[in-house]
Enzyme design. Structure first.
Site, PDB file in Angstrom:
ATOM      1  N   HIS A  17       0.848  -1.192   0.000  1.00  0.00           N
ATOM      2  CA  HIS A  17       0.000   0.000   0.000  1.00  0.00           C
ATOM      3  C   HIS A  17       0.879   1.235   0.000  1.00  0.00           C
ATOM      4  O   HIS A  17       1.940   1.246   0.635  1.00  0.00           O
ATOM      5  CB  HIS A  17      -0.906   0.012   1.244  1.00  0.00           C
ATOM      6  CG  HIS A  17      -2.079   0.925   1.118  1.00  0.00           C
ATOM      7  ND1 HIS A  17      -1.998   2.252   1.447  1.00  0.00           N
ATOM      8  CD2 HIS A  17      -3.329   0.707   0.654  1.00  0.00           C
ATOM      9  CE1 HIS A  17      -3.176   2.814   1.206  1.00  0.00           C
ATOM     10  NE2 HIS A  17      -4.000   1.898   0.711  1.00  0.00           N
ATOM     11  N   ASP A  33      -8.003  -5.123  -0.242  1.00  0.00           N
ATOM     12  CA  ASP A  33      -8.492  -5.949  -1.350  1.00  0.00           C
ATOM     13  C   ASP A  33      -8.221  -7.438  -1.149  1.00  0.00           C
ATOM     14  O   ASP A  33      -8.851  -8.274  -1.784  1.00  0.00           O
ATOM     15  CB  ASP A  33      -7.849  -5.494  -2.671  1.00  0.00           C
ATOM     16  CG  ASP A  33      -8.474  -4.205  -3.174  1.00  0.00           C
ATOM     17  OD1 ASP A  33      -9.677  -4.020  -2.950  1.00  0.00           O
ATOM     18  OD2 ASP A  33      -7.760  -3.391  -3.780  1.00  0.00           O
TER      19      ASP A  33
HETATM   20  N1  ACO Z   1       4.283  -7.804  -4.241  1.00  0.00           N
HETATM   21  C1  ACO Z   1       5.627  -7.766  -4.309  1.00  0.00           C
HETATM   22  N2  ACO Z   1       6.377  -6.629  -4.173  1.00  0.00           N
HETATM   23  C2  ACO Z   1       5.710  -5.498  -3.973  1.00  0.00           C
HETATM   24  C3  ACO Z   1       4.304  -5.452  -3.880  1.00  0.00           C
HETATM   25  C4  ACO Z   1       3.590  -6.668  -4.024  1.00  0.00           C
HETATM   26  N3  ACO Z   1       2.267  -6.704  -3.970  1.00  0.00           N
HETATM   27  N4  ACO Z   1       3.915  -4.177  -3.674  1.00  0.00           N
HETATM   28  C5  ACO Z   1       5.030  -3.435  -3.626  1.00  0.00           C
HETATM   29  N5  ACO Z   1       6.130  -4.228  -3.799  1.00  0.00           N
HETATM   30  C6  ACO Z   1       7.516  -3.791  -3.762  1.00  0.00           C
HETATM   31  C7  ACO Z   1       7.912  -3.049  -5.030  1.00  0.00           C
HETATM   32  O1  ACO Z   1       8.423  -3.938  -6.008  1.00  0.00           O
HETATM   33  C8  ACO Z   1       8.954  -2.067  -4.522  1.00  0.00           C
HETATM   34  O2  ACO Z   1      10.162  -2.757  -4.371  1.00  0.00           O
HETATM   35  P1  ACO Z   1      11.568  -1.965  -4.655  1.00  0.00           P
HETATM   36  O3  ACO Z   1      11.634  -0.905  -3.584  1.00  0.00           O
HETATM   37  O4  ACO Z   1      12.609  -3.019  -4.527  1.00  0.00           O
HETATM   38  O5  ACO Z   1      11.462  -1.384  -6.034  1.00  0.00           O
HETATM   39  C9  ACO Z   1       8.456  -1.702  -3.133  1.00  0.00           C
HETATM   40  O6  ACO Z   1       7.656  -2.830  -2.707  1.00  0.00           O
HETATM   41  C10 ACO Z   1       7.602  -0.442  -3.105  1.00  0.00           C
HETATM   42  O7  ACO Z   1       6.584  -0.574  -4.092  1.00  0.00           O
HETATM   43  P2  ACO Z   1       6.044   0.635  -4.974  1.00  0.00           P
HETATM   44  O8  ACO Z   1       5.446   0.064  -6.233  1.00  0.00           O
HETATM   45  O9  ACO Z   1       7.067   1.708  -5.111  1.00  0.00           O
HETATM   46  O10 ACO Z   1       4.914   1.169  -4.015  1.00  0.00           O
HETATM   47  P3  ACO Z   1       3.695   2.087  -4.441  1.00  0.00           P
HETATM   48  O11 ACO Z   1       3.334   2.848  -3.247  1.00  0.00           O
HETATM   49  O12 ACO Z   1       3.978   2.828  -5.683  1.00  0.00           O
HETATM   50  O13 ACO Z   1       2.571   0.993  -4.818  1.00  0.00           O
HETATM   51  C11 ACO Z   1       0.810  -0.533  -4.692  1.00  0.00           C
HETATM   52  C12 ACO Z   1       1.584   0.588  -3.979  1.00  0.00           C
HETATM   53  C13 ACO Z   1       0.479  -0.113  -6.120  1.00  0.00           C
HETATM   54  C14 ACO Z   1      -0.475  -0.788  -3.930  1.00  0.00           C
HETATM   55  C15 ACO Z   1       1.676  -1.804  -4.707  1.00  0.00           C
HETATM   56  O14 ACO Z   1       1.958  -2.234  -3.392  1.00  0.00           O
HETATM   57  C16 ACO Z   1       1.039  -2.935  -5.513  1.00  0.00           C
HETATM   58  O15 ACO Z   1       1.190  -2.990  -6.735  1.00  0.00           O
HETATM   59  N6  ACO Z   1       0.280  -3.875  -4.808  1.00  0.00           N
HETATM   60  C17 ACO Z   1      -0.453  -4.896  -5.510  1.00  0.00           C
HETATM   61  C18 ACO Z   1      -1.734  -4.313  -6.084  1.00  0.00           C
HETATM   62  C19 ACO Z   1      -2.732  -3.981  -5.004  1.00  0.00           C
HETATM   63  O16 ACO Z   1      -2.958  -4.755  -4.083  1.00  0.00           O
HETATM   64  N7  ACO Z   1      -3.377  -2.816  -5.126  1.00  0.00           N
HETATM   65  C20 ACO Z   1      -4.431  -2.381  -4.205  1.00  0.00           C
HETATM   66  C21 ACO Z   1      -3.950  -1.289  -3.297  1.00  0.00           C
HETATM   67  S1  ACO Z   1      -5.173  -0.884  -2.086  1.00  0.00           S
HETATM   68  C22 ACO Z   1      -6.336  -0.027  -2.922  1.00  0.00           C
HETATM   69  O17 ACO Z   1      -6.077   0.672  -3.867  1.00  0.00           O
HETATM   70  C23 ACO Z   1      -7.690  -0.184  -2.524  1.00  0.00           C
END
Ligand code: ACO
Length: 378
Positions: free
Chosen positions: A260, A316
């Site tokens: 998140h 989610d």
């Molecule tokens: N699985 C594996 N690795 C992950 C995940 C995941 N679900 N989420 C984040 N990471 C990692 C990224 O690869 C990144 O690693 P790095 O620092 O080595 O590059 C680090 O964690 C930070 O991730 P970002 O993408 O920079 O975080 P951001 O805040 O931009 O994204 C997001 C948040 C989009 C929710 C992300 O965690 C994700 O894609 N999760 C899966 C999709 C999801 O569940 N979305 C629903 C969110 S809740 C909502 O909107 C209601």
């Protein structure tokens, strides 16, 4: 340093609707903790709370319940249009299209200044969007849509309109708690979208349609459907660890429903939904998806990569299990999120009305000082 993008940490408004405390894993709507609301509130109470920054008394609660139920009728031309959509139309595309078509039938659609009119429009639109979601369930099965009943809550009405039968208590309670938990959440991507549209002076229908578009993406509301598809791909609890090792540890996939932008501690909504998911899975007689979800979350929580990055199940993740017990197609999971977030979107839209244009700037990194070349010389 290159701009990481994403407007992370940027404050765009003062709000009274919700406080998201990502460090301590806390969420409050206008003063009340999400745990308290999930245990006690109806969706209508939350709708009123978000729009008025106080809980309704009994008369006010009955008024808003009745307004959402009685005004939530979808004009027949909109239902007829939905029936003409091609087979295989994604549910979110159908809901977005039908919601847009509501505006020419709403006498107040172009009233952009009166906040009282806007609050009434918000209640009407919230009821209509739920009726559109239920209608889509029936249309895709070749059944006629069912109009809302004046005596039911929104959660009961959704179950009624979907099944055409007296609403089942367990299903209605599950829908209600889901709607309460997902009604509002700070400056999330779709709420921000709705505020950007509203700040241009545009109308509520346009802002809601744009917000539905933003919610559709798998990084936002689309993650509930993607999480369920992932649990189904894993198939059996004993496949969890090998699947995790192949696709996450040694692969480049993300676990959908984990991580998140704001929460760097457990998402408090996930804890509530996990309890409901367990109970509903047990009473439905199918605990397989719940077991897979718990095992996968445990695998992630034991992994250095997820620990270092503070990645926890978000709203989610377990909501996918809750929704799966309602006999909904996976395609309908994100439309249920739309139904819930209508409360938060519309409260933010009314708050943003007549506010200042939202217009950030870009950091230009392209070329400069080029001279024009005639097309035949390029
Ligand atoms: N699985 C594996 N690795 C992950 C995940 C995941 N679900 N989420 C984040 N990471 C990692 C990224 O690869 C990144 O690693 P790095 O620092 O080595 O590059 C680090 O964690 C930070 O991730 P970002 O993408 O920079 O975080 P951001 O805040 O931009 O994204 C997001 C948040 C989009 C929710 C992300 O965690 C994700 O894609 N999760 C899966 C999709 C999801 O569940 N979305 C629903 C969110 S809740 C909502 O909107 C209601």
């Amino acid at each position: 340093m290159a701009n990481k993008g994403g407007l992370e940490g940027i404050v765009v408004a003062d709000v009274q609707t919700s406080l998201v405390d990502g460090v301590n894993g806390k969420l409050i709507y206008s003063g009340y903790s999400i745990e308290d609301l999930a245990a006690n509130a109806s969706f209508e109470e939350v709708f009123f709370l978000l729009h008025n920054v106080r809980l309704p008394n009994a008369t006010e609660l009955e008024a808003i319940r009745s307004q959402i139920a009685t005004e939530g009728v979808v004009p027949q031309p909109v239902l007829d249009m939905m029936k003409t959509l091609p087979k295989g139309t994604p549910a979110m595309a159908a809901v977005r299209t039908a919601t847009s078509m509501l505006s020419p039938y709403d006498a107040d659609a172009e009233n952009l200044t009166d906040k009282e009119v806007a609050r009434n429009k918000a209640a009407r639109l919230t009821g209509q969007v739920a009726a559109i979601c239920a209608a889509w369930v029936r249309i895709t099965k070749g059944e006629e849509p069912v109009a809302p009943r004046a005596d039911l809550t929104l959660a009961e009405n959704f179950v009624y309109m979907m099944t055409g039968e007296d609403p089942d208590e367990t299903a209605s309670a599950a829908v209600n708690v889901y709607l309460v938990l997902l009604a509002e959440h700070g400056m999330n991507a779709s709420t921000f979208t709705s505020r950007v549209v509203t700040a241009t002076g545009s109308d509520m229908h346009s802002a809601v349609v744009a917000a539905i578009g933003a919610l559709k993406g798998p990084s936002h509301g689309g993650a509930n459907a993607e999480a369920m598809k992932m649990f189904m791909e894993i198939g059996e609890p004993e496949n969890v660890q090998p699947w995790f090792d192949t696709h996450i540890k040694d692969g480049d996939r993300r676990i959908m429903g984990i991580g998140h932008r704001v929460y760097k501690a457990p998402d408090p909504r996930a804890a509530v939904l996990k309890e409901h998911a367990e109970r509903l899975a047990e009473s439905s007689g199918n605990t397989k998806w719940y077991e897979i979800a718990v095992k996968l979350a445990d695998a992630a929580r034991a992994d250095e990569y997820f620990i270092e990055r503070k990645l926890f199940p978000n709203v989610d993740y377990y909501s996918a299990i809750v929704l799966s017990t309602l006999d909904l197609d996976i395609d309908m999971f994100t439309p249920l999120f739309v139904m819930a977030r209508m409360a938060g979107w519309t409260a933010n839209i009314v708050d943003q009305m007549q506010g200042r244009l939202i217009r950030p700037k870009a950091n230009y990194v392209g070329p400069v000082d080029l001279s024009w070349t005639a097309v035949e010389d390029r």
